[in-house]
Design a protein around this motif. Structure first.
Motif, PDB file in Angstrom:
ATOM      1  N   THR A  17       0.830  -1.201   0.000  1.00  0.00           N
ATOM      2  CA  THR A  17       0.000   0.000   0.000  1.00  0.00           C
ATOM      3  C   THR A  17       0.864   1.250   0.000  1.00  0.00           C
ATOM      4  OG1 THR A  17      -1.800  -1.152   1.105  1.00  0.00           O
ATOM      5  CG2 THR A  17      -1.811   1.255   1.234  1.00  0.00           C
ATOM      6  N   LYS A  20       2.387   1.643  -3.436  1.00  0.00           N
ATOM      7  CA  LYS A  20       1.343   2.065  -4.380  1.00  0.00           C
ATOM      8  C   LYS A  20       1.024   3.548  -4.213  1.00  0.00           C
ATOM      9  CE  LYS A  20      -2.682   0.503  -3.499  1.00  0.00           C
ATOM     10  NZ  LYS A  20      -3.883  -0.313  -3.295  1.00  0.00           N
ATOM     11  N   HIS A  21       0.988   4.019  -2.977  1.00  0.00           N
ATOM     12  CA  HIS A  21       0.706   5.435  -2.733  1.00  0.00           C
ATOM     13  C   HIS A  21       1.829   6.319  -3.269  1.00  0.00           C
ATOM     14  CE1 HIS A  21      -2.706   5.291   0.390  1.00  0.00           C
ATOM     15  NE2 HIS A  21      -2.721   4.199  -0.327  1.00  0.00           N
ATOM     16  N   TRP A  23       3.761   5.715  -5.809  1.00  0.00           N
ATOM     17  CA  TRP A  23       3.622   5.723  -7.270  1.00  0.00           C
ATOM     18  C   TRP A  23       2.432   6.588  -7.694  1.00  0.00           C
ATOM     19  CZ3 TRP A  23      -0.297   4.212 -10.535  1.00  0.00           C
ATOM     20  CH2 TRP A  23       0.026   4.157 -11.890  1.00  0.00           C
ATOM     21  N   SER A  24       1.278   6.356  -7.084  1.00  0.00           N
ATOM     22  CA  SER A  24       0.076   7.048  -7.545  1.00  0.00           C
ATOM     23  C   SER A  24       0.130   8.551  -7.252  1.00  0.00           C
ATOM     24  CB  SER A  24      -1.180   6.423  -6.941  1.00  0.00           C
ATOM     25  OG  SER A  24      -1.182   6.544  -5.539  1.00  0.00           O
ATOM     26  N   HIS A  25       0.670   8.946  -6.120  1.00  0.00           N
ATOM     27  CA  HIS A  25       0.796  10.374  -5.815  1.00  0.00           C
ATOM     28  C   HIS A  25       1.679  11.066  -6.847  1.00  0.00           C
ATOM     29  CE1 HIS A  25       1.136  14.075  -3.580  1.00  0.00           C
ATOM     30  NE2 HIS A  25       2.450  13.985  -3.669  1.00  0.00           N
ATOM     31  N   THR A  26       2.781  10.442  -7.197  1.00  0.00           N
ATOM     32  CA  THR A  26       3.707  11.028  -8.166  1.00  0.00           C
ATOM     33  C   THR A  26       3.081  11.093  -9.560  1.00  0.00           C
ATOM     34  OG1 THR A  26       5.572  10.217  -6.880  1.00  0.00           O
ATOM     35  CG2 THR A  26       6.008  10.832  -9.167  1.00  0.00           C
ATOM     36  N   VAL A  27       2.396  10.046  -9.958  1.00  0.00           N
ATOM     37  CA  VAL A  27       1.757  10.037 -11.274  1.00  0.00           C
ATOM     38  C   VAL A  27       0.659  11.099 -11.339  1.00  0.00           C
ATOM     39  CG1 VAL A  27       0.291   8.674 -12.826  1.00  0.00           C
ATOM     40  CG2 VAL A  27       2.359   7.668 -11.848  1.00  0.00           C
ATOM     41  N   ARG A  28      -0.118  11.231 -10.282  1.00  0.00           N
ATOM     42  CA  ARG A  28      -1.160  12.270 -10.265  1.00  0.00           C
ATOM     43  C   ARG A  28      -0.548  13.661 -10.388  1.00  0.00           C
ATOM     44  NH1 ARG A  28      -3.872   9.408  -5.649  1.00  0.00           N
ATOM     45  NH2 ARG A  28      -5.334   8.023  -6.692  1.00  0.00           N
ATOM     46  N   SER A  43       5.174   8.066 -16.648  1.00  0.00           N
ATOM     47  CA  SER A  43       5.534   6.691 -16.274  1.00  0.00           C
ATOM     48  C   SER A  43       6.874   6.648 -15.562  1.00  0.00           C
ATOM     49  CB  SER A  43       5.595   5.797 -17.512  1.00  0.00           C
ATOM     50  OG  SER A  43       4.339   5.723 -18.121  1.00  0.00           O
ATOM     51  N   GLY A  46       6.630   8.028 -11.966  1.00  0.00           N
ATOM     52  CA  GLY A  46       6.000   7.050 -11.065  1.00  0.00           C
ATOM     53  C   GLY A  46       6.940   5.920 -10.707  1.00  0.00           C
TER      54      GLY A  46
END
Length: 67
Positions: A17, A20-21, A23-28, A43, A46
């Motif tokens: 988790t 994943k956070h 990665w997702s925070h950076t991609v957003r 990409s 992330g």
């Protein structure tokens, strides 16, 4: 506490988790910025955030070089 648990024999820790956070925070953030038009940048950003978070967890657990 985590290092003590490892020293006492714990062998499985779930970090999915948190990774994943990272990665997702950076991609957003990348999608909201100027780099959104270049999916390679999004990409790559992330992936680099994921690698940094994983490296931090490896250091935290004292597992560097123990593959």
């Amino acid at each position: 506490m985590l290092r003590e648990a490892i020293a006492r024999g714990i062998t499985k820790i779930n970090f999915a988790t948190e990774l994943k956070h990272a990665w997702s925070h950076t991609v957003r953030s990348a999608l909201a910025g100027a780099a959104a038009s270049d999916p390679r940048h999004v990409s790559r950003a992330g992936l680099e955030a994921l690698k940094a978070a994983a490296a931090g967890k490896i250091r935290l657990c004292g597992a560097r070089g123990r593959a």
